[in-house]
Design a protein around this motif. Structure first.
Motif, PDB file in Angstrom:
ATOM      1  N   ALA A 189      57.265  36.906   7.470  1.00 27.47           N
ATOM      2  CA  ALA A 189      57.890  35.814   6.356  1.00 27.47           C
ATOM      3  C   ALA A 189      57.442  34.578   6.853  1.00 27.47           C
ATOM      4  N   ALA A 190      57.515  34.181   8.581  1.00 27.18           N
ATOM      5  CA  ALA A 190      57.161  32.991   9.429  1.00 27.18           C
ATOM      6  C   ALA A 190      55.322  33.152   8.490  1.00 27.18           C
ATOM      7  N   GLY A 191      54.434  33.573   8.298  1.00 27.69           N
ATOM      8  CA  GLY A 191      53.078  33.157   8.308  1.00 27.69           C
ATOM      9  C   GLY A 191      53.243  32.826   7.159  1.00 27.69           C
ATOM     10  N   LEU A 192      54.486  33.522   5.547  1.00 29.58           N
ATOM     11  CA  LEU A 192      54.644  32.825   4.642  1.00 29.58           C
ATOM     12  C   LEU A 192      55.143  31.055   4.293  1.00 29.58           C
ATOM     13  N   LEU A 193      56.074  31.258   5.542  1.00 27.94           N
ATOM     14  CA  LEU A 193      56.527  29.602   5.406  1.00 27.94           C
ATOM     15  C   LEU A 193      55.917  28.415   5.881  1.00 27.94           C
ATOM     16  N   LEU A 194      54.640  29.135   6.605  1.00 30.76           N
ATOM     17  CA  LEU A 194      53.651  28.269   6.909  1.00 30.76           C
ATOM     18  C   LEU A 194      52.913  28.354   6.318  1.00 30.76           C
ATOM     19  N   GLY A 202      55.927  46.654   5.940  1.00 34.44           N
ATOM     20  CA  GLY A 202      56.143  46.279   7.469  1.00 34.44           C
ATOM     21  C   GLY A 202      56.593  46.799   8.272  1.00 34.44           C
ATOM     22  N   GLU A 203      56.836  47.343   9.718  1.00 34.21           N
ATOM     23  CA  GLU A 203      58.137  47.637  10.433  1.00 34.21           C
ATOM     24  C   GLU A 203      57.790  46.982  11.715  1.00 34.21           C
ATOM     25  N   GLY A 204      59.048  46.855  12.616  1.00 31.44           N
ATOM     26  CA  GLY A 204      59.366  46.263  13.808  1.00 31.44           C
ATOM     27  C   GLY A 204      59.047  44.740  13.391  1.00 31.44           C
ATOM     28  N   ARG A 205      58.522  43.995  13.894  1.00 30.94           N
ATOM     29  CA  ARG A 205      58.542  42.680  14.048  1.00 30.94           C
ATOM     30  C   ARG A 205      57.232  41.972  12.636  1.00 30.94           C
TER      31      ARG A 205
END
Length: 196
Positions: free
Chosen positions: A50-55, A41-44
């Motif tokens: 990472a946030a999605g996996l953490l959720l 992935g690029e940018g954000r």
């Protein structure tokens, strides 16, 4: 003359094998998609992944691997997705399975048994087998549905062990902050990243 002690056994556990298999598949899918987004992935996009996996990962673990019912001669421990309930046998009024499996305490509180799923399809198949077994003269064994057999075992344990001195006490509930905290952190991080 002393009476011999009853043998003490380790906790028996009841959990859903299809739930565990489903959890493994969901985690593999999340690792594949999330890992790809983190690496390529690029940018954000890596931060959002990472946030999605953490959720997602704590929620998958909560709903597939975490549910289990442990029992011994003193108590039943019900571990559901977001809390663990310790129920001494004396506090259990009933264990039943309708559309879901549940335990009812003497004060009327009901706790779901997530790890003992009720399958109406399996229950109908078991009823048909029992009807066939009743109609034949042969010694065909009639089996009950998996959840119904488990509930019968739990009900028998509750009735047999409720009078034991070590099975007295009140229910105790503990929230699973080890699941709740990372999932909430992932949700907040994901919302912040999507908002900016």
């Amino acid at each position: 003359m002393t009476t011999p002690q009853e043998p003490q056994y380790a906790d028996r556990s009841y959990r859903s094998t299809p739930g565990i298999v489903g959890g493994l598949l969901l985690l593999a899918f999340a690792a594949w998609i999330g890992g790809d987004a983190l690496v390529t992935g690029e940018g954000r996009v890596p931060w959002i992944a990472a946030a999605g996996l953490l959720l997602v990962v704590p929620l998958v673990v909560a709903f597939t691997f975490r549910p289990v019912v442990y029992v011994n001669d003193d108590r039943m421990r019900v571990r559901n997705p977001f809390r663990t309930v310790d129920l001494p046998w004396a506090s259990v009024a009933d264990v039943r399975a309708g559309y879901s499996s549940e335990v009812v305490t003497r004060d009327g509180t009901t706790y779901q048994l997530w790890s003992v799923p009720v399958s109406l399809r399996e229950r109908k198949k078991a009823a048909r087998r029992q009807d066939r077994a009743a109609g034949t003269a042969g010694p065909e064994a009639a089996r009950s549905a998996g959840a119904d057999a488990t509930i019968a075992d739990l009900r028998e344990l509750a009735e047999r062990c409720a009078a034991r001195p070590s099975a007295q006490g009140a229910p105790h509930v503990r929230w699973a902050y080890e699941i709740i905290a990372p999932a909430l952190a992932g949700l907040v991080l994901l919302l912040v990243l999507l908002a900016v």
